[in-house]
Motif scaffolding. Sequence first.
Motif, mmCIF file in Angstrom:
data_model
loop_
_atom_site.group_PDB
_atom_site.id
_atom_site.type_symbol
_atom_site.label_atom_id
_atom_site.label_comp_id
_atom_site.label_asym_id
_atom_site.label_seq_id
_atom_site.Cartn_x
_atom_site.Cartn_y
_atom_site.Cartn_z
ATOM 1 N N PHE A 1 1.320 98.055 30.398
ATOM 2 C CA PHE A 1 0.114 98.613 29.794
ATOM 3 C C PHE A 1 -0.693 97.523 29.102
ATOM 4 O O PHE A 1 -1.930 97.535 29.120
ATOM 5 C CB PHE A 1 0.492 99.725 28.814
ATOM 6 N N HIS A 2 0.003 96.570 28.516
ATOM 7 C CA HIS A 2 -0.689 95.440 27.884
ATOM 8 C C HIS A 2 -1.498 94.672 28.923
ATOM 9 O O HIS A 2 -2.665 94.329 28.683
ATOM 10 C CB HIS A 2 0.340 94.526 27.214
ATOM 11 N N ALA A 3 -0.889 94.416 30.079
ATOM 12 C CA ALA A 3 -1.608 93.712 31.149
ATOM 13 C C ALA A 3 -2.809 94.521 31.613
ATOM 14 O O ALA A 3 -3.896 93.972 31.825
ATOM 15 C CB ALA A 3 -0.670 93.440 32.318
ATOM 16 N N ALA A 4 -2.630 95.820 31.778
ATOM 17 C CA ALA A 4 -3.720 96.676 32.250
ATOM 18 C C ALA A 4 -4.925 96.600 31.321
ATOM 19 O O ALA A 4 -6.072 96.460 31.766
ATOM 20 C CB ALA A 4 -3.232 98.118 32.373
ATOM 21 N N VAL A 5 -4.678 96.675 30.021
ATOM 22 C CA VAL A 5 -5.779 96.658 29.052
ATOM 23 C C VAL A 5 -6.436 95.281 29.000
ATOM 24 O O VAL A 5 -7.673 95.163 29.035
ATOM 25 C CB VAL A 5 -5.266 97.076 27.661
ATOM 26 N N GLN A 6 -5.623 94.234 28.950
ATOM 27 C CA GLN A 6 -6.174 92.885 28.863
ATOM 28 C C GLN A 6 -7.006 92.536 30.094
ATOM 29 O O GLN A 6 -8.097 91.940 29.979
ATOM 30 C CB GLN A 6 -5.045 91.871 28.682
ATOM 31 N N LEU A 7 -6.517 92.886 31.265
ATOM 32 C CA LEU A 7 -7.243 92.544 32.489
ATOM 33 C C LEU A 7 -8.504 93.384 32.645
ATOM 34 O O LEU A 7 -9.521 92.909 33.163
ATOM 35 C CB LEU A 7 -6.334 92.707 33.705
ATOM 36 N N SER A 8 -8.455 94.617 32.194
ATOM 37 C CA SER A 8 -9.663 95.443 32.241
ATOM 38 C C SER A 8 -10.750 94.855 31.353
ATOM 39 O O SER A 8 -11.929 94.818 31.725
ATOM 40 C CB SER A 8 -9.328 96.870 31.809
ATOM 41 N N ARG A 9 -10.364 94.359 30.183
ATOM 42 C CA ARG A 9 -11.351 93.733 29.296
ATOM 43 C C ARG A 9 -11.893 92.434 29.899
ATOM 44 O O ARG A 9 -13.091 92.153 29.817
ATOM 45 C CB ARG A 9 -10.729 93.476 27.928
ATOM 46 N N ALA A 10 -11.018 91.651 30.519
ATOM 47 C CA ALA A 10 -11.476 90.414 31.164
ATOM 48 C C ALA A 10 -12.461 90.722 32.279
ATOM 49 O O ALA A 10 -13.473 90.019 32.450
ATOM 50 C CB ALA A 10 -10.272 89.650 31.710
ATOM 51 N N GLN A 11 -12.186 91.762 33.036
ATOM 52 C CA GLN A 11 -13.080 92.156 34.123
ATOM 53 C C GLN A 11 -14.456 92.542 33.595
ATOM 54 O O GLN A 11 -15.474 92.211 34.193
ATOM 55 C CB GLN A 11 -12.455 93.335 34.878
ATOM 56 N N MET A 12 -14.481 93.202 32.461
ATOM 57 C CA MET A 12 -15.745 93.671 31.901
ATOM 58 C C MET A 12 -16.661 92.512 31.511
ATOM 59 O O MET A 12 -17.871 92.568 31.740
ATOM 60 C CB MET A 12 -15.476 94.549 30.676
ATOM 61 N N VAL A 13 -16.094 91.450 30.939
ATOM 62 C CA VAL A 13 -16.943 90.436 30.307
ATOM 63 C C VAL A 13 -17.154 89.182 31.157
ATOM 64 O O VAL A 13 -17.951 88.319 30.780
ATOM 65 C CB VAL A 13 -16.354 90.003 28.949
ATOM 66 N N THR A 14 -16.484 89.077 32.308
ATOM 67 C CA THR A 14 -16.569 87.836 33.079
ATOM 68 C C THR A 14 -17.751 87.870 34.038
ATOM 69 O O THR A 14 -17.921 88.808 34.818
ATOM 70 C CB THR A 14 -15.263 87.588 33.859
ATOM 71 N N ASP A 15 -18.549 86.821 33.987
ATOM 72 C CA ASP A 15 -19.729 86.664 34.841
ATOM 73 C C ASP A 15 -19.389 85.667 35.947
ATOM 74 O O ASP A 15 -19.191 84.484 35.692
ATOM 75 C CB ASP A 15 -20.897 86.150 33.992
#
Length: 282
Positions: free
Chosen positions: A196-210
């Motif tokens: 679950f930690h990976a899921a949340v962290q990667l979702s946030r990375a996906q949101m902010v990466t250009d």
Amino acid sequence: MARDPCNARQPGYIRIDDDTALHYRDWGDGVPLAFLSGWTLNADMWNYQCAPLAAAGYRCVAFDRRGHGRSSDPGHGYDYDTLADDLEAVLDARGLARVTLVGHSFASGEIVRYLSRHGARRVAGIVLLSPASTPCLLKTADNPGGLDASLFEASFDEMLASFPDWIERRAQAYFSPGTSRATIQWTADMMLGTSFHAAVQLSRAQMVTDFRRELAAIDVPALVLHGDCDASAPLEITGRPTAAALARATLNVYEGGTHGMYFNHAARVNEDIRAFVARWQA
């Protein structure tokens, strides 16, 4: 002898560091294909590509990213740079050259970052299936076609309250109408088996990466496969702009295709991959 909790000394695992071992499968012989799974999914999602393509004379390598499936959950490294380095470790360990990278959804960003970080010396081409990370998801002054940050934050809040319910609310739209409950549950089980930690962290990375500048610098042949009914990654926000940003890309739009095209349109996806590889591996 002390027990290895990652089973990293057993066949089917690649040791990254003291905390991390990645599970992989390597089926078939011939022209190599490396499969990168979608967010919270693992190598099993590619069963309906790897089995038939291996039987058709391709070498199909798929792996579970860190925190996913049978791989370790080290509690760190849930960012695109580390994931790109993990991919390089897999390609190196399996001795892959002139490989076609095939990525679903979130993995579009992994592939782009891999090419930015490690170059194309191993890569013959890329296939992005239902890309969901590229070019840039967040709406900004210079990216008016992106999504408002409030939508992402609402999704995060929902995930943090109950990830099983988050999945259930989106399950029907993920696949084509009429998909069996057994298939939906198979996918939900993969997602719930992810850290679950990976899921949340990667979702946030996906949101902010250009990824716009990185996409523009890629000069390998590319194939983008996207459905026009994809509720998870709408064609006009991700698929079409991703293809437009790649210098050597072809876009194939699947009428009625959703985010689960790897299952619902498996035969067509496989044929598109085969035709693409045949063109650029000749």
